[in-house]
Design a protein around this motif. Structure first.
Motif, PDB file in Angstrom:
ATOM      1  N   LEU A 294       6.028  -6.193  -5.351  1.00  0.00           N
ATOM      2  CA  LEU A 294       6.132  -4.959  -4.583  1.00  0.00           C
ATOM      3  C   LEU A 294       6.736  -3.826  -5.401  1.00  0.00           C
ATOM      4  N   THR A 295       7.538  -4.165  -6.419  1.00  0.00           N
ATOM      5  CA  THR A 295       8.210  -3.122  -7.191  1.00  0.00           C
ATOM      6  C   THR A 295       7.515  -2.847  -8.522  1.00  0.00           C
ATOM      7  N   ALA A 296       7.080  -3.897  -9.190  1.00  0.00           N
ATOM      8  CA  ALA A 296       6.531  -3.706 -10.531  1.00  0.00           C
ATOM      9  C   ALA A 296       5.091  -3.197 -10.497  1.00  0.00           C
ATOM     10  N   ILE A 297       4.335  -3.619  -9.500  1.00  0.00           N
ATOM     11  CA  ILE A 297       2.938  -3.169  -9.442  1.00  0.00           C
ATOM     12  C   ILE A 297       2.855  -1.643  -9.295  1.00  0.00           C
ATOM     13  N   PRO A 298       3.631  -1.034  -8.391  1.00  0.00           N
ATOM     14  CA  PRO A 298       3.587   0.425  -8.308  1.00  0.00           C
ATOM     15  C   PRO A 298       4.022   1.100  -9.622  1.00  0.00           C
ATOM     16  N   GLU A 299       5.056   0.546 -10.239  1.00  0.00           N
ATOM     17  CA  GLU A 299       5.509   1.122 -11.512  1.00  0.00           C
ATOM     18  C   GLU A 299       4.381   1.063 -12.551  1.00  0.00           C
ATOM     19  N   LEU A 300       3.716  -0.069 -12.558  1.00  0.00           N
ATOM     20  CA  LEU A 300       2.636  -0.273 -13.514  1.00  0.00           C
ATOM     21  C   LEU A 300       1.492   0.698 -13.239  1.00  0.00           C
ATOM     22  N   LEU A 301       1.191   0.862 -11.945  1.00  0.00           N
ATOM     23  CA  LEU A 301       0.139   1.805 -11.559  1.00  0.00           C
ATOM     24  C   LEU A 301       0.507   3.223 -11.985  1.00  0.00           C
TER      25      LEU A 301
ATOM     26  N   LEU B 155      12.445  -2.196 -15.715  1.00  0.00           N
ATOM     27  CA  LEU B 155      13.698  -2.940 -15.671  1.00  0.00           C
ATOM     28  C   LEU B 155      14.400  -2.717 -14.336  1.00  0.00           C
ATOM     29  N   LEU B 156      14.337  -1.466 -13.891  1.00  0.00           N
ATOM     30  CA  LEU B 156      14.956  -1.117 -12.626  1.00  0.00           C
ATOM     31  C   LEU B 156      14.277  -1.874 -11.477  1.00  0.00           C
ATOM     32  N   ALA B 157      12.969  -1.986 -11.569  1.00  0.00           N
ATOM     33  CA  ALA B 157      12.231  -2.748 -10.549  1.00  0.00           C
ATOM     34  C   ALA B 157      12.744  -4.180 -10.501  1.00  0.00           C
ATOM     35  N   VAL B 158      13.014  -4.742 -11.670  1.00  0.00           N
ATOM     36  CA  VAL B 158      13.525  -6.108 -11.727  1.00  0.00           C
ATOM     37  C   VAL B 158      14.900  -6.183 -11.073  1.00  0.00           C
ATOM     38  N   VAL B 159      15.753  -5.212 -11.410  1.00  0.00           N
ATOM     39  CA  VAL B 159      17.107  -5.223 -10.864  1.00  0.00           C
ATOM     40  C   VAL B 159      17.072  -5.111  -9.337  1.00  0.00           C
TER      41      VAL B 159
ATOM     42  N   VAL C 297       0.840  -1.202   0.000  1.00  0.00           N
ATOM     43  CA  VAL C 297       0.000   0.000   0.000  1.00  0.00           C
ATOM     44  C   VAL C 297       0.870   1.245   0.000  1.00  0.00           C
ATOM     45  N   ILE C 298       1.900   1.251   0.874  1.00  0.00           N
ATOM     46  CA  ILE C 298       2.781   2.426   0.921  1.00  0.00           C
ATOM     47  C   ILE C 298       3.464   2.619  -0.426  1.00  0.00           C
ATOM     48  N   MET C 299       3.902   1.508  -1.028  1.00  0.00           N
ATOM     49  CA  MET C 299       4.581   1.607  -2.317  1.00  0.00           C
ATOM     50  C   MET C 299       3.649   2.168  -3.389  1.00  0.00           C
ATOM     51  N   CYS C 300       2.386   1.836  -3.308  1.00  0.00           N
ATOM     52  CA  CYS C 300       1.458   2.252  -4.357  1.00  0.00           C
ATOM     53  C   CYS C 300       0.942   3.680  -4.159  1.00  0.00           C
ATOM     54  N   LEU C 301       1.037   4.184  -2.945  1.00  0.00           N
ATOM     55  CA  LEU C 301       0.505   5.521  -2.668  1.00  0.00           C
ATOM     56  C   LEU C 301       1.033   6.595  -3.627  1.00  0.00           C
ATOM     57  N   PRO C 302       2.355   6.658  -3.844  1.00  0.00           N
ATOM     58  CA  PRO C 302       2.848   7.687  -4.765  1.00  0.00           C
ATOM     59  C   PRO C 302       2.253   7.535  -6.165  1.00  0.00           C
ATOM     60  N   ALA C 303       2.078   6.304  -6.616  1.00  0.00           N
ATOM     61  CA  ALA C 303       1.518   6.083  -7.957  1.00  0.00           C
ATOM     62  C   ALA C 303       0.087   6.586  -8.019  1.00  0.00           C
ATOM     63  N   VAL C 304      -0.653   6.343  -6.940  1.00  0.00           N
ATOM     64  CA  VAL C 304      -2.031   6.821  -6.906  1.00  0.00           C
ATOM     65  C   VAL C 304      -2.053   8.344  -6.855  1.00  0.00           C
ATOM     66  N   ALA C 305      -1.182   8.886  -5.981  1.00  0.00           N
ATOM     67  CA  ALA C 305      -1.098  10.344  -5.886  1.00  0.00           C
ATOM     68  C   ALA C 305      -0.728  10.933  -7.239  1.00  0.00           C
ATOM     69  N   ASN C 306       0.149  10.225  -7.941  1.00  0.00           N
ATOM     70  CA  ASN C 306       0.576  10.696  -9.261  1.00  0.00           C
ATOM     71  C   ASN C 306      -0.600  10.745 -10.240  1.00  0.00           C
TER      72      ASN C 306
END
Lengths: 381, 326, 324, 264
Positions: free
Chosen positions: C152-159, C186-190, C69-78
């Motif tokens: 945890l990394t790719a879902i926020p990026e996708l959002l 890619l960075l999320a993967v790394v 949820v915390i990870m996704c917050l910025p994406a939602v705010a964006n």
């Protein structure tokens, strides 16, 4: 009408090695490089050949039972010598062995925070069962070990007995040909122990699975095993069929609820030599049948004459336990050394002189088994 | 080893007497529950000097009871006292109590001697060295092993060093939680012997166990806990005799089972006789006392040789099973 | 089963009353066995579910989903920010770096569950007494943790991507956005791969959850603070230029020298950032990390080497007999 | 009045705490801090304005706010938590020693160990980092307040670190009595509360041990880049209040220590 196939029915799986032995070892030796106290020899030139069935593996704590089991599973490599399980070599074909063997460790090995069903299913999957089969067999195994309604509870809420059953169920789930059970009754109450022993006996008899049961509770070994391997300090003490071990001895035990002293005196008067052992009076039977019959009658008459409440009259069974007590062992050897010979299936039976009086001597050696201790302490300090 | 070999024990007994006599453990209507689970249910009992076994199936509430007595759990209802003092919230009680916990949780990085010495210091004993030596001698750990780290000890030695630590301040009450667990027969006999000696010297020894052979051999009194309730107390043979509703079952082997059986069935003390398929008789005696006195005489009358008489259900194990089942 | 009367029609039962005692005794298993690879796959899925607290108690789900949820917050705010003002809240390739503490928190909580728990409960002998080879177990665990981290990394990026293109119009804008998105992914993967491997290695040496949690946290957090401070101090120490009239002004050094580049190697996140700067080739003044230039290749090499070493140590750890 | 310190408990605790591997682990971060300080000092010219600003970052952001709480976490959660975890604490509690004595002794040991493993290295780093500075403007925090170089900065940092060691130890020890997952809770406190939230929401700084330290350090000897926000009075009062609360409530919880594990 059990549908269980005997191991030999399955052509693809050799049930046993040459001569029908499920477990064979020759000169098996395992030494651990002890960190603090030099080399520890856990197994010392063990040679044996064990037929299918329920096999007891007895020995004091630290005699090398767990080490032997781990070697048979291919989890530990022997320092020297060789061993085969179901005809497969433990070093070269360990992988193959492990597909055919179910293992129940001595120690706690269950996560507290999952249900028994989940855990056994998972272990079924780890044993190579497809998802549906794993679920079905997990339910079956849990049913066979007598866990039913409770199987959806977290393991952490289980009693020791229930945990032991889960451990057994996970060993059974993959339909093994041989089960290696390390102290399966450890920590169980009488009812639980009885149930566990019944279960093991049933698995051996009905399910057609050979079972190696390691235990230091010798009474239970006597109860369920077809044959027995006794080891002490990593050496083979004796390997034979069960009957050779537990034949009734030449000693009669008589117990009366009161008047034990009177009875003793009466028996002495009758020419016997009663010896006290706790509540019981021990009387030696004669060497011939007639002689023995006279002893029986003398006891009966003495009790009847005195009008004592007779509580118990029995031939002392040889308890396997006596194998490990020096004095009793000598007696055992004297009485049965010859008789046991015919039934013996082992090649070597080293003398028991390695057994010393110190009750903890042998134990110390395995507690230093690097496999079981040390890792946690080393991590934490 | 006899008591005379350990003069310190007599001292302990003398000390016990000086401190106000034997310490009794008294539970008065004690109930303890965890959440909705009642672990101990309205137990009232008094345990005096000697060796008392706390018996019960796994999960019956033995550990809970011991923890209540040792002051590590509070009774949800009722009172627990040892030597007249409440145990909960009362660290002073540990002057009277010695505790040997179940878990193998000792300070493994200490040597046995260091562990016992530290315990002596925590008890503020005047002569720490002497107390330590005495405690180590009591458990026969006054050997080179005492100066090895505890993590090199065997199970039996660990238990003994825990007992030594628990005894170092000469408590009048010793509580042991599953002291025999994981021990092999040799180690167990050793521990039993020790408890015996302590019990004989006037200590109140309570141990929990589910392995009944031990209790049978210790021959002390038992307190049987089943599902959190006190199911029976006293000598287990007496307990069995008290179960008059259950006929006593004997396995009898003789030279002529049929004749013996026919004779026995005529006796009022016998409820039933059955020939067992493998040979021998199974006799159900309604009146234990009479039957056991009659049997030999009846056999003699019939000219039958008695080869074996086995009380099939008199072991503590079957007593236990009956109690648990009822 | 041919004797099973349940297969008989309803009428036949009444006409021909018969009883059968079905065998519910022990049954052998003659069916298919999934083999070693199948087992590894099963362990992988099981561990993956555990990493998200699935199939375990509700408490086990708190930290993973809180982190998500915390990870996704910025994406939602964006998404809100872009739709209202057109201003992007956070860049794809800065996302992970900015919220790495959340990743660390997740790893500190989850890795011990996956790794230390089996050590603590001594479940490993049960695994190793089956067909699994010693290396299969850690490989399955590490793969599962990597996949879990990807969630945890790719879902926020996708959002972030979806939220942004929702407000973009025209194919070229979307294409532009998509081209920016892929480096972020890619960075999320790394991040997922390297963080998961390192955390697994740290956790596999202790069965105590507390120690494993501490080790993971101290390693990632501690090295990050130190590395960042060093990067900052050695790279962005502005030169105070004394003017002739007594006034002064700050100048940023053009080439920060080797100091910050080396300092960046002290922490995985900073290492990855340096590598990213080298690959993406962004202007240094916009970034926390000075432009590494060709040194980025060193970052890449060290990162790959570190992960390889960690994997090697991990495999070696599970060969130990003391685990049994 | 029970005694505050029991040497036997302290000895056992120390032995348990400082196993070979663990003391190495604890000693690694402070060694890093020292290496860093020495490296920076050696690589920069103290008479030039170039190097300015690093002592505040290294001593404050790395030393006080990161190294200290993490060290205090490892030590504070294990002096009692480990024993509770494997229930060896029973041997200690089954003696007539007062539970308050147990707690305060553990606290003193934890504080002392934190002092040795974190405060002493920070102190050395402080002297290395701040001695000999004269009249340099501080461009980084734009305050242009010079480091005086009269050791007051070092003293400030050292006092702050010492106070921090004591307060953190009390608080983390308290957490280990209250919850079984004290490390996770402590971590959330350090990572989320101190490192994220209190930096964003100024009102929360009143409840952050790290801020008390920075406040103290800043008031005794100002150092640029410390990022202090609280006054001396607030810092002192709150430190004392935090410690007392942790010790008193921790003692009460320990007095009601119950064994866990329902299943027999």
């Amino acid at each position: 009408m059990t549908t269980a196939t005997t191991p030999t029915a399955d052509a693809a799986v050799p049930a046993a090695g040459p001569g029908g032995a499920v477990i064979e070892a020759s000169g098996l030796t395992k030494r651990y490089a002890g960190a603090s106290r030099g080399t520890v020899t856990a197994l010392d030139g063990l040679t044996l050949s064990v037929p299918a069935g329920v096999i007891g593996l007895v020995g004091a704590n630290g005699a090398g039972k767990s080490t032997l089991i781990k070697i048979l599973l291919g989890l530990l490599a022997p320092s020297s010598g060789s061993a085969a399980v179901l005809g497969y070599d433990v070093v070269d074909q360990a992988q193959r062995i492990r597909t055919l063997v179910g293992y129940m460790p001595e120690h706690d090995c269950l996560p507290p925070d999952v249900t028994a069903t989940e855990f056994v299913t998972h272990m079924g999957r780890m044993g190579g069962l497809p998802p549906t089969a794993a679920k079905e067999r997990a339910a079956e195994s849990l049913r066979h070990v007598g866990l039913h309604e409770e199987r959806y509870r977290l393991i952490g809420t289980y009693s020791t007995g229930m945990k032991q059953r889960v451990k057994l169920a996970q060993a059974l789930v993959g339909d093994p040909r041989l089960m290696l059970l390390d102290e399966p009754t450890n920590g169980l109450d009488p009812a639980g122990r009885e149930a566990m022993l019944d279960l093991i006996e049933r698995i051996g008899a009905e399910f057609g699975i050979s079972i190696l049961v390691a235990s230091h509770l010798l009474g239970e070994i006597e109860q369920i095993c077809d044959s027995l391997v006794a080891i002490d300090a990593g050496k083979l003490l004796r390997a034979a069929s069960m009957s050779a071990f537990t034949k009734a001895s030449a000693v009669l035990a008589v117990e009366v609820d009161e008047g034990s002293a009177q009875l003793g005196a009466a028996l002495k008067a009758a020419g016997l030599e009663p010896r006290r052992d706790g509540r019981a009076l021990l009387v030696r039977l004669g060497t011939s049948e007639e002689e023995s019959d006279r002893v029986y009658d003398a006891i009966r008459d003495a009790v009847a004459d005195l009008g004592l409440p007779l509580n118990r009259l029995e031939r002392r069974r040889h308890r396997v336990e006596e194998l490990f007590a020096d004095e009793a062992f000598d007696e055992f050897e004297r009485a049965y050394g010859a008789a046991g010979g015919a039934a013996e299936s082992s090649v070597s039976a080293p003398a028991a002189d390695s057994t010393s009086g110190d009750p903890d001597r042998s134990t110390e050696s395995t507690d230093s088994d690097p496999g079981t201790t040390g890792s946690e302490t080393a991590d934490d300090h | 080893m006899t008591i005379d070999n350990i003069p310190a024990q007599r001292d302990a007994a003398a000390a016990a007497a000086a401190n106000g006599g034997p310490a009794e453990i008294v539970l008065d209507n004690v109930t303890h529950w965890y959440g909705n689970v009642v672990a101990v249910n309205d137990i009232t009992m008094t345990i005096g000097p000697g060796v008392t076994g706390l018996l019960g199936p796994n999960g019956a509430g033995k550990s809970t009871l011991l923890h209540l007595v040792s002051g590590f759990l509070s009774p949800s209802r009722g009172t627990v006292t040892v030597a007249g003092q409440r145990t909960w919230h009362n660290p002073d009680i540990y002057k009277v109590i010695g505790l040997v916990p179940e878990r193998d949780s000792v300070y493994a990085f200490l040597t046995g001697r260091q562990f016992v010495t530290a315990t002596a210091k925590l008890h503020k004993l005047p002569d720490v060295g002497a107390a330590t030596a005495r405690a180590l001698a009591m458990v026969e750990m006054d050997t080179e092993a005492a100066d090895r780290r505890i993590d090199t000890y065997s199970k039996g030695m660990r238990q003994r060093i825990k007992v030594a630590a628990a005894l170092v301040h000469e408590p009048r009450v010793l509580l042991l939680d599953e002291p025999f667990n994981g021990m092999d027969p040799r180690q167990r006999m050793h521990m039993m012997d020790l408890l015996h000696r302590l019990g004989d010297s006037g200590h109140t020894i309570v141990f929990s166990s589910h392995i009944l052979e031990e209790v049978e051999r210790l021959s002390g009194t038992v307190q049987v806990i089943v599902s959190g309730r006190l199911a029976a107390s006293g000598d287990y043979r007496t307990i069995r005799r008290l179960m008059t509703t259950r006929p006593h079952v004997f396995q009898v082997a003789s030279s002529d089972d049929r004749a013996l059986g026919a004779a026995l069935i005529g006796r009022p003390s016998v409820n039933g006789v059955e020939l067992t398929p493998g040979g021998g008789l199974e006799v159900r005696a309604g009146d234990y006392g009479t039957f056991s006195r009659e049997l030999a005489a009846v056999a003699r009358e019939q000219g039958v040789r008695l080869r074996a008489v086995l009380p099939a259900d008199e072991s503590l194990e079957s007593v236990f099973t009956y109690l648990v089942a009822s | 089963m041919t004797t099973d009367t349940a297969t008989a029609g309803p009428g036949s039962g009444a006409a021909n009353p018969s009883g059968v005692i079905h065998d519910i005794g022990y049954r052998t298993y003659d069916g298919e066995r999934i083999g070693r690879l199948g087992i590894v796959r099963a362990l992988y899925w099981h561990s993956l579910r555990s990493a998200w607290g699935l199939g375990r108690g509700s408490k086990a789900k708190i930290v993973p989903f809180l982190a998500l949820v915390i990870m996704c917050l910025p994406a939602v705010a964006n998404a809100f920010s872009v739709s209202r003002t057109g201003i992007r809240a956070i860049a794809y390739d800065e996302y992970m770096f900015s919220f790495q503490l959340v990743l660390v928190l997740y790893l500190a909580a989850v890795t011990p569950e996956l790794i230390s728990r089996d050590l603590r409960n001594r479940t490993l002998p049960l695994y190793f007494s089956r067909q699994l080879r010693r290396t299969d177990y850690p490989l399955a665990k590490v793969s599962a943790l990597i996949t879990a981290m990807l969630g945890l990394t790719a879902i926020p990026e996708l959002l972030l991507y979806i939220g942004t293109i929702g407000s973009r119009h025209g194919a070229s804008e979307v294409w532009h956005e998509t081209r920016a998105f892929f480096p972020g992914l890619l960075l999320a993967v790394v991040y997922s791969v390297s963080f998961a491997i390192l955390a697994t290695l740290l956790a596999c040496y202790t069965g105590r959850r507390a120690f494993a949690t501490g080790a993971v946290a101290v390693f990632f957090f501690g090295t990050w603070v130190v590395s960042s401070a060093l990067v900052h101090l050695t790279g962005f120490r502005p030169h105070y230029h004394h003017g002739p009239d007594g006034t002064g002004y700050f100048v940023k050094p053009g080439d920060p020298g080797i100091g910050p580049k080396i300092s960046g190697l002290l922490n995985p996140a900073n290492m990855i950032e340096g590598m990213k700067e080298w690959i993406v080739g962004r202007a240094p003044e916009n970034s926390e990390i000075p432009y590494p230039g060709g040194f980025g290749a060193v970052n890449l090499a060290v990162l790959v080497g570190l992960c390889a070493l960690a994997l090697f140590l991990l495999m070696r750890r599970y060969q130990k007999a003391s685990l049994l | 009045m029970p005694t505050v310190f029991h040497p036997t408990i302290a000895a056992i605790t120390l032995r348990g705490l400082l196993g070979r591997r663990r003391s190495l682990l604890i000693a690694l971060p402070p060694a890093l801090l020292l290496a860093l300080t020495i490296g920076l000092r050696a690589s920069t010219n103290i008479n030039s304005s170039h190097d300015f600003g690093w002592p505040g970052v290294v001593l404050g952001q790395i030393g006080l706010v990161t190294l200290l709480p993490l060290t205090a976490m490892i030590i504070g959660t294990s002096v009692l938590g480990t024993e509770v975890d494997d229930s060896s604490i029973l041997h200690l509690l089954a003696t007539p020693v007062s539970r308050a004595t147990v707690l305060t002794t553990k606290w003193i040991v934890a504080s002392a160990a934190t002092l040795v493993f974190a405060v002493v290295p920070i102190a050395i780093a402080a002297f290395i980092g701040t001695s000999g500075y004269v009249d340099n403007p501080g461009p980084l925090d734009m305050t242009f307040m010079p480091i005086k170089g009269d050791a007051s900065e070092a003293v400030g940092v050292i006092v702050a670190a010492a106070v921090g060691a004591v307060v953190y130890s009390a608080f983390f020890l308290f957490l280990s009595v209250v919850t079984k997952r004290s490390v996770a809770v402590t971590l959330i406190y350090i990572l989320v509360w101190e490192s994220l939230l209190t930096r964003q929401v100024s009102g929360l700084r009143l409840l952050s041990i790290g801020q008390y330290e920075l406040g103290l350090a800043d008031q005794i000897g100002h150092l640029p880049n410390l990022g202090a926000h609280l006054t001396l009075g607030t810092s002192v009062v709150m430190s004392v209040a935090f410690t007392l609360f942790a010790l008193i409530y921790g003692t009460r919880r320990l007095q009601s220590f119950r064994v866990s594990g329902e299943a027999a």
